[in-house]
Write a protein that holds these residues in place. Structure first.
Motif, PDB file in Angstrom:
ATOM      1  N   ASN A   1      28.726  33.320  35.969  1.00 16.51           N
ATOM      2  CA  ASN A   1      28.498  34.461  36.867  1.00 16.51           C
ATOM      3  C   ASN A   1      28.595  34.016  38.331  1.00 16.51           C
ATOM      4  O   ASN A   1      29.226  34.676  39.155  1.00 16.51           O
ATOM      5  CB  ASN A   1      27.131  35.089  36.574  1.00 16.51           C
TER       6      ASN A   1
ATOM      7  N   LEU B   1      31.179  35.280  41.129  1.00 16.71           N
ATOM      8  CA  LEU B   1      30.788  35.877  42.410  1.00 16.71           C
ATOM      9  C   LEU B   1      31.502  35.203  43.573  1.00 16.71           C
ATOM     10  O   LEU B   1      31.789  35.825  44.589  1.00 16.71           O
ATOM     11  CB  LEU B   1      29.268  35.764  42.607  1.00 16.71           C
ATOM     12  N   SER B   2      31.770  33.919  43.428  1.00 17.27           N
ATOM     13  CA  SER B   2      32.446  33.179  44.500  1.00 17.27           C
ATOM     14  C   SER B   2      33.952  33.157  44.286  1.00 17.27           C
ATOM     15  O   SER B   2      34.666  32.467  45.007  1.00 17.27           O
ATOM     16  CB  SER B   2      31.925  31.747  44.569  1.00 17.27           C
ATOM     17  N   LYS B   3      34.411  33.889  43.297  1.00 16.70           N
ATOM     18  CA  LYS B   3      35.842  33.950  42.954  1.00 16.70           C
ATOM     19  C   LYS B   3      36.402  32.539  42.709  1.00 16.70           C
ATOM     20  O   LYS B   3      37.469  32.171  43.208  1.00 16.70           O
ATOM     21  CB  LYS B   3      36.643  34.651  44.076  1.00 16.70           C
TER      22      LYS B   3
ATOM     23  N   HIS C   1      12.665  34.238  51.643  1.00 12.88           N
ATOM     24  CA  HIS C   1      13.697  34.937  52.396  1.00 12.88           C
ATOM     25  C   HIS C   1      13.428  34.946  53.898  1.00 12.88           C
ATOM     26  O   HIS C   1      14.263  35.319  54.696  1.00 12.88           O
ATOM     27  CB  HIS C   1      13.888  36.367  51.882  1.00 12.88           C
TER      28      HIS C   1
ATOM     29  N   TYR D   1      47.037  40.545  44.141  1.00 10.24           N
ATOM     30  CA  TYR D   1      45.920  39.785  43.583  1.00 10.24           C
ATOM     31  C   TYR D   1      45.194  40.674  42.579  1.00 10.24           C
ATOM     32  O   TYR D   1      45.439  41.880  42.488  1.00 10.24           O
ATOM     33  CB  TYR D   1      44.959  39.359  44.695  1.00 10.24           C
TER      34      TYR D   1
END
Lengths: 471, 92
Positions: free
Chosen positions: B9, B13-15, B48, B91
């Motif tokens: 995953n 997400l970061s391709k 955070h 792409y």
């Protein structure tokens, strides 16, 4: 079984600042691609964003106009996702401490649609798809946005329409956005779910992304409502997903699966420091707010006696409403001004865009003068209407069409004499009137009006005629 | 220990495309990173929060236009782009 519709909206509005949110590049629509860009807004490493003060001011304005609480302490967060429209692979937004919380928009029914929050963020670039290839324009990248998020309080597509129209109107009045949906300066994401009538438990929701027309948004909501109900009735479960509305088929289709909230890995942006506000600053901004459309509407209907339908049409466009304000100031009968706007000006400008611009040849002052002449009994309504048409075509003053002599009007004695003459010359009509044919009076009235060259006040003359006939 | 699915995953997400042997290695490396992050987390209860250590606030800019870069300069790092745009060949 019948089902309740539950809708929440996330609306993005682009702000009308001169520059982008984190750099001094121009914030303008329609420039040559990649000409309003610099290392900051194309996200080159080593650059440092600096927040535009006007964006904060606009966010506060919007928050106050939507009855929100303004957070005195707020900061920017990073929302991480990889997509070509976002060159640095994160969007600077607000997640943990949005600038405004807990407001509402009141609908005409009196129902309040609660605003959950308003936050500031940067827009992404624009992707142009050509035969499978992608062209990227970062002019829009870094354009300041407000995202206005409602609670799931909307229960019909009509309420959704009214909410968006109100929001649009308010944003335009306070001057923070032009909210042109067709140009993308206002876009809505729509969350839809259904639940058994009266139930308190919300159903599974789907999200329709990027609606850029109010009409299509209402169609998409109606379509999703029916689809959800059909899925449930058939014994299946609604799948939570992100959808795209397809105009040509009036239906929705699934989009590529998006990240879940935790996948965005939000964290405070270390490049940007906190925003600390105080009550004095917020009060100063509150003092710059103009009168809001809801207030104007109430004043027009309650105080001026303008019918709701007309008042709504005037309030809807800020330029029209400002024109009305200027033209009617100091008049005894502001309603006459609204009648001229709706009855005559709007007849020539019919489209939304034209009404928004409201570029007409007549100035508020010129219309004011015309209505003043009616109020002073110097000209009658018929003549005023005819003259106003000429004024609208030429932009000339009322005095260019009506001479001093015309404006002297007619004395009561002259009217009485003319009325007596008219009754004696139209005996048949007078008898008809006496025998119950009320319309017969119009013939005699026409005779008098002709004799006065349209200067007489028709209501007054009719009254006089009735008096004479009944003698 | 990070699961294989979680690793995939994250890569997605970061391709990033990971081959079979790279997945194993990446999982080990990711575990190391998570341990390190946890160490920091122990020191700061609200992970955070990134309070500005200089105590700065309200570093705001006036809404004044500064000239943008010329288009050819903006597109310099992508061989001049195409028709004034950044260009990405088909792409998925």
């Amino acid at each position: 079984m019948s089902y309740d519709l539950v809708v929440g909206l996330e609306t993005h509005v682009e702000l009308l600042t001169k520059t982008k949110i984190f750099c001094g590049c121009k914030n303008s629509f329609g420039s040559e691609p990649n000409t309003n860009c610099c290392p900051i807004c194309i996200g080159l490493p080593g650059t440092l964003p600096k927040l535009n003060r006007e964006v904060v001011n606009f966010a506060i304005k919007a928050g106050l106009a939507l009855n929100c609480k303004i957070n005195l302490n707020s900061k920017m967060d990073r929302k991480n996702y990889v997509y070509p429209d976002l060159s640095k692979a994160y969007q600077i937004s607000q997640f943990y401490t949005p600038i405004c919380k807990n407001g509402y928009v009141e609908l005409s029914s009196g129902k309040r649609i609660r605003i959950h929050q308003i936050h500031m963020e940067e827009d992404a670039g624009k992707l142009v798809h050509k035969s499978g290839d992608v062209y990227v324009d970062y002019n829009r990248g870094g354009v300041p946005l407000l995202e206005i998020v409602t609670e799931p309080d909307i229960s019909s597509s009509e309420e959704a329409r009214e909410y968006v129209e109100k929001l649009q109107m308010i944003m335009r009045y306070i001057g923070v956005s032009d909210c042109k949906m067709q140009e993308g300066s206002m876009r809505c994401d729509v969350n839809v779910s259904v639940k058994p009538e009266g139930s308190r438990v919300l159903g599974t929701r789907t999200e329709i992304k990027n609606m850029n027309s109010i009409t299509f948004m209402t169609k998409a909501i109606d379509y999703e409502y029916k689809r959800h109900v059909a899925v449930i009735e058939s014994g299946e479960k609604v799948v939570q997903q992100t959808l795209r509305y397809v105009e040509s088929t009036n239906s929705t289709e699934s989009m590529r699966s998006k990240e879940d909230a935790q996948d965005y890995r939000y964290f405070g942006d270390p490049d940007l420091v906190e925003i600390n506000l105080d009550d004095l600053y917020i009060e100063q901004i509150r003092n710059t707010l103009p009168e809001l459309p809801t207030n104007r509407f109430k004043r027009y209907t309650n105080k001026f006696g303008i019918p709701e339908k007309d008042a709504l049409l005037i309030v809807k466009y800020k330029n029209v409403s400002d024109f009305f304000e200027a033209a009617s100031a100091g008049l005894k009968n502001p309603k006459a001004v609204s009648n001229f706007i709706i009855g005559q000006i709007f007849r020539n400008i019919e489209t939304e865009t034209e009404r928004e611009k409201f570029e007409i040849l007549v100035s508020p002052k010129q219309l004011h003068e015309l209505v003043k002449l009616i109020e002073d009994g110097k000209i009658n309504m018929n003549l005023a209407k005819k003259t106003f048409s000429k004024m609208l075509e030429s932009g000339k003053d009322v005095t260019d069409f009506i001479s001093e002599d015309d404006m002297k009007g007619i004395s009561d004695n002259e009217i009485e004499a003319l009325c007596r003459e008219a009754v004696s010359k139209n005996e048949a009509a007078a008898k008809d009137y006496l025998s119950g044919k009320e319309k017969a009076i119009k013939a005699i009235l026409g005779y008098v009006m002709k004799a006065t060259k349209g200067k007489g006040d028709a209501l007054k003359i009719e009254k006089k005629l009735v008096e004479i006939i009944n003698q | 220990m990070i699961s294989r699915d979680e690793m995939l995953n994250l890569a997605n997400l970061s391709k990033l495309y990971l081959s079979e042997d790279e997945i194993e290695d990446a999982m080990k490396e990711m575990d190391g990173m998570i341990d390190f992050a946890n160490q920091i987390k122990e020191m700061s209860p609200n992970s955070h929060e990134t309070p500005n250590i200089n105590g700065l606030s309200n570093a705001l800019r006036d809404d004044e236009v500064i000239e943008s870069y010329p288009q050819n300069k903006i597109l310099e790092n992508v061989n001049g782009g195409k028709d004034g745009y950044f260009y990405i060949k088909k792409y998925n």
